[in-house]
Design an enzyme around this catalytic site. Structure first.
Site, PDB file in Angstrom:
ATOM      1  N   HIS A 253      -2.560   6.840   3.414  1.00  0.00           N
ATOM      2  CA  HIS A 253      -3.118   5.657   2.764  1.00  0.00           C
ATOM      3  C   HIS A 253      -4.443   5.340   3.456  1.00  0.00           C
ATOM      4  O   HIS A 253      -4.544   5.377   4.688  1.00  0.00           O
ATOM      5  CB  HIS A 253      -2.134   4.490   2.892  1.00  0.00           C
ATOM      6  CG  HIS A 253      -2.781   3.170   2.619  1.00  0.00           C
ATOM      7  ND1 HIS A 253      -3.518   2.943   1.474  1.00  0.00           N
ATOM      8  CD2 HIS A 253      -2.833   2.011   3.352  1.00  0.00           C
ATOM      9  CE1 HIS A 253      -3.980   1.704   1.514  1.00  0.00           C
ATOM     10  NE2 HIS A 253      -3.590   1.124   2.634  1.00  0.00           N
TER      11      HIS A 253
ATOM     12  N   CYS B 138       0.818  -1.221   0.000  1.00  0.00           N
ATOM     13  CA  CYS B 138       0.000   0.000   0.000  1.00  0.00           C
ATOM     14  C   CYS B 138       0.847   1.265   0.000  1.00  0.00           C
ATOM     15  O   CYS B 138       0.317   2.364  -0.156  1.00  0.00           O
ATOM     16  CB  CYS B 138      -0.938  -0.006   1.195  1.00  0.00           C
ATOM     17  SG  CYS B 138      -1.979  -1.461   1.237  1.00  0.00           S
TER      18      CYS B 138
ATOM     19  N   ASN C 194     -10.193   0.121   1.135  1.00  0.00           N
ATOM     20  CA  ASN C 194      -8.732   0.146   0.973  1.00  0.00           C
ATOM     21  C   ASN C 194      -8.374  -0.301  -0.453  1.00  0.00           C
ATOM     22  O   ASN C 194      -8.545  -1.465  -0.799  1.00  0.00           O
ATOM     23  CB  ASN C 194      -8.116  -0.791   2.026  1.00  0.00           C
ATOM     24  CG  ASN C 194      -6.606  -0.832   1.964  1.00  0.00           C
ATOM     25  OD1 ASN C 194      -5.995  -0.383   0.995  1.00  0.00           O
ATOM     26  ND2 ASN C 194      -5.986  -1.396   2.983  1.00  0.00           N
TER      27      ASN C 194
HETATM   28  O1  UT7 Z   1      -3.275  -1.359   3.850  1.00  0.00           O
HETATM   29  C1  UT7 Z   1      -2.815  -1.996   4.995  1.00  0.00           C
HETATM   30  C2  UT7 Z   1      -3.677  -3.175   5.123  1.00  0.00           C
HETATM   31  N1  UT7 Z   1      -4.326  -3.460   6.312  1.00  0.00           N
HETATM   32  C3  UT7 Z   1      -4.688  -2.649   7.334  1.00  0.00           C
HETATM   33  O2  UT7 Z   1      -4.405  -1.501   7.431  1.00  0.00           O
HETATM   34  C4  UT7 Z   1      -5.507  -3.297   8.412  1.00  0.00           C
HETATM   35  C5  UT7 Z   1      -5.042  -2.956   9.800  1.00  0.00           C
HETATM   36  N2  UT7 Z   1      -5.921  -3.571  10.783  1.00  0.00           N
HETATM   37  C6  UT7 Z   1      -7.193  -3.148  10.993  1.00  0.00           C
HETATM   38  O3  UT7 Z   1      -7.646  -2.203  10.360  1.00  0.00           O
HETATM   39  C7  UT7 Z   1      -7.984  -3.828  12.084  1.00  0.00           C
HETATM   40  O4  UT7 Z   1      -7.151  -4.663  12.833  1.00  0.00           O
HETATM   41  C8  UT7 Z   1      -9.192  -4.672  11.507  1.00  0.00           C
HETATM   42  C9  UT7 Z   1     -10.231  -3.743  10.910  1.00  0.00           C
HETATM   43  C10 UT7 Z   1      -8.690  -5.639  10.445  1.00  0.00           C
HETATM   44  C11 UT7 Z   1      -9.859  -5.469  12.626  1.00  0.00           C
HETATM   45  O5  UT7 Z   1     -10.363  -4.597  13.623  1.00  0.00           O
HETATM   46  P1  UT7 Z   1     -10.123  -4.893  15.153  1.00  0.00           P
HETATM   47  O6  UT7 Z   1     -10.830  -3.894  15.943  1.00  0.00           O
HETATM   48  O7  UT7 Z   1      -8.632  -5.047  15.357  1.00  0.00           O
HETATM   49  O8  UT7 Z   1     -10.851  -6.268  15.324  1.00  0.00           O
HETATM   50  P2  UT7 Z   1     -10.268  -7.662  15.852  1.00  0.00           P
HETATM   51  O9  UT7 Z   1      -9.464  -8.318  14.770  1.00  0.00           O
HETATM   52  O10 UT7 Z   1      -9.615  -7.437  17.174  1.00  0.00           O
HETATM   53  O11 UT7 Z   1     -11.583  -8.475  16.084  1.00  0.00           O
HETATM   54  C12 UT7 Z   1     -12.557  -8.089  17.072  1.00  0.00           C
HETATM   55  C13 UT7 Z   1     -13.749  -9.027  16.952  1.00  0.00           C
HETATM   56  C14 UT7 Z   1     -13.360 -10.502  16.867  1.00  0.00           C
HETATM   57  O12 UT7 Z   1     -14.363 -11.233  17.543  1.00  0.00           O
HETATM   58  P3  UT7 Z   1     -14.126 -11.754  19.059  1.00  0.00           P
HETATM   59  O13 UT7 Z   1     -12.911 -12.613  18.965  1.00  0.00           O
HETATM   60  O14 UT7 Z   1     -13.910 -10.499  19.875  1.00  0.00           O
HETATM   61  O15 UT7 Z   1     -15.392 -12.475  19.366  1.00  0.00           O
HETATM   62  C15 UT7 Z   1     -13.436 -10.818  15.403  1.00  0.00           C
HETATM   63  O16 UT7 Z   1     -13.716 -12.166  15.145  1.00  0.00           O
HETATM   64  O17 UT7 Z   1     -14.451  -8.746  15.739  1.00  0.00           O
HETATM   65  C16 UT7 Z   1     -14.587  -9.946  14.981  1.00  0.00           C
HETATM   66  N3  UT7 Z   1     -14.584  -9.607  13.595  1.00  0.00           N
HETATM   67  C17 UT7 Z   1     -15.691  -9.273  12.912  1.00  0.00           C
HETATM   68  N4  UT7 Z   1     -16.983  -9.206  13.307  1.00  0.00           N
HETATM   69  C18 UT7 Z   1     -17.871  -8.828  12.392  1.00  0.00           C
HETATM   70  C19 UT7 Z   1     -13.505  -9.510  12.740  1.00  0.00           C
HETATM   71  N5  UT7 Z   1     -13.926  -9.123  11.521  1.00  0.00           N
HETATM   72  C20 UT7 Z   1     -15.270  -8.982  11.615  1.00  0.00           C
HETATM   73  C21 UT7 Z   1     -16.259  -8.584  10.697  1.00  0.00           C
HETATM   74  N6  UT7 Z   1     -17.546  -8.523  11.133  1.00  0.00           N
HETATM   75  N7  UT7 Z   1     -15.987  -8.262   9.415  1.00  0.00           N
END
Ligand code: UT7
Length: 325
Positions: free
Chosen positions: A252, A113, A282
């Site tokens: 980004h 990215c 993204n």
């Molecule tokens: O260009 C660079 C590329 N990538 C990035 O910049 C991504 C960087 N990371 C992020 O933006 C964030 O880490 C995410 C948006 C990917 C995830 O957000 P988060 O607040 O860190 O969520 P998490 O991974 O800690 O997950 C929290 C909860 C989990 O459930 P439990 O374990 O608390 O029950 C996940 O399973 O949210 C759940 N979850 C979802 N729930 C509904 C993860 N994805 C989803 C979803 N819908 N799409």
């Protein structure tokens, strides 16, 4: 002698997919996606619409706006994580043919990215070193082709699109790209990569290998927040400017929460950061040039404005540029 962004162009696929449509495919909700990322929608390339098609359309628009022909381009640098072909030929060469920029040097840059900022620096340095006049710098992606639509942790994040800029050498000092910082932390390569191996190794395996995005979201999130704050500090340190001197910071477009957390760390107003990921999600290397184009269309970038670009992504790579518009 300096280089300046003379014009921009974009290509956004027609097909819009709102969060609600995704929620009907995987276990997610519009509320979760919006509150965790700020994304409401993404655009999806049509069947047969390739990264090179989007890139060529964006490049053509940028050339029209610059008022120059493709034959006046000395160099074409294209950043992508989703090339038309694996390995070769480069997508840059395919775009060169599609727009008729016959004979110019053409190459791809792979920097996740951060691709557009890497491509900008490569093009600026090559124009300088080779004495060229104009370059096309393009970020183009069809990420939805490598999206695992069963993985709710990643499929909600990405979209397709392309942005292009015509870069020209100018005699005027103090204008154009003033300072660029590039870097990488290869130790984080495993945090965001394209899985290309079969899930199970078996002699009997007959399924084709379908590449898909694998990401440790938390690690990338932490890297991104830290990187934005560190890059802003380094860019200010390497220049004579203060944060208040910058009219806009164009990050980004990965996650609005990343930008909010970084703004808080820096003590900078969030409104200074331009965000449009609500509509496009993204788009990796395309996100910064798409944002720049949108800003010029809205009249937000005026001659003389100081603008900071900040990128971070797979590699893990990072980069920043200070530009006098
Ligand atoms: O260009 C660079 C590329 N990538 C990035 O910049 C991504 C960087 N990371 C992020 O933006 C964030 O880490 C995410 C948006 C990917 C995830 O957000 P988060 O607040 O860190 O969520 P998490 O991974 O800690 O997950 C929290 C909860 C989990 O459930 P439990 O374990 O608390 O029950 C996940 O399973 O949210 C759940 N979850 C979802 N729930 C509904 C993860 N994805 C989803 C979803 N819908 N799409």
């Amino acid at each position: 002698m300096s280089v300046m962004i003379r014009s921009t162009g974009v290509a956004i696929p027609q097909r819009r997919m709102e969060n609600a449509e995704l929620a009907a495919m995987v276990d997610t909700t519009d509320e979760w996606i919006r509150s965790h990322t700020g994304i409401r929608c993404r655009h999806i390339a049509a069947d047969g619409e390739l990264t090179s098609d989007l890139a060529a359309a964006a490049a053509t628009m940028a050339l029209e706006r610059a008022g120059i022909s493709a034959r006046e381009i000395d160099l074409l640098v294209l950043a992508t994580a989703t090339p038309d072909y694996l390995g070769f030929p480069s997508t840059a060469c395919l775009v060169q043919r599609k727009i008729g920029a016959d004979g110019c040097a053409a190459l791809d840059v792979v920097a996740g990215c951060t691709g557009f900022i890497y491509a900008l620096e490569v093009a600026a340095a090559m124009l300088e070193a080779r004495g060229g006049r104009n370059a096309l710098v393009i970020g183009a992606e069809t990420l939805t082709r490598i999206t695992d639509w069963k993985d709710r942790a990643t499929c909600v994040l990405f979209g397709d699109g392309a942005g292009a800029a015509v870069l020209s050498r100018i005699e005027e000092g103090g204008r154009g790209v003033l300072k660029t910082i590039l870097g990488a932390e290869g130790s984080g390569a495993g945090d965001l990569y394209l899985v290309q191996a079969p899930r199970e190794r078996s002699f009997e395996r007959s399924e084709p290998i379908v590449p898909r995005i694998a990401m440790n979201g938390q690690n990338v999130y932490n890297f991104a927040v830290k990187t934005i704050s560190v890059l802003v500090g380094r860019l200010l340190h390497a220049s004579v400017y203060k944060l208040e001197d910058f009219a806009w910071i164009v990050p980004h477009q990965a996650n609005a929460r990343i930008v909010q957390a970084a703004a808080k760390r820096l003590g900078a107003p969030e409104e200074r950061f331009y965000l449009n990921l609500e509509e496009y999600a993204n788009t990796s290397s395309a996100s910064i040039p798409i944002a720049l184009h949108e800003m010029t269309e809205k009249g937000l970038l005026k001659k003389g404005d100081l603008v900071m670009l900040i990128g971070f992504g797979s590699g893990l790579t990072y980069g920043a540029a200070a530009i006098r518009w």
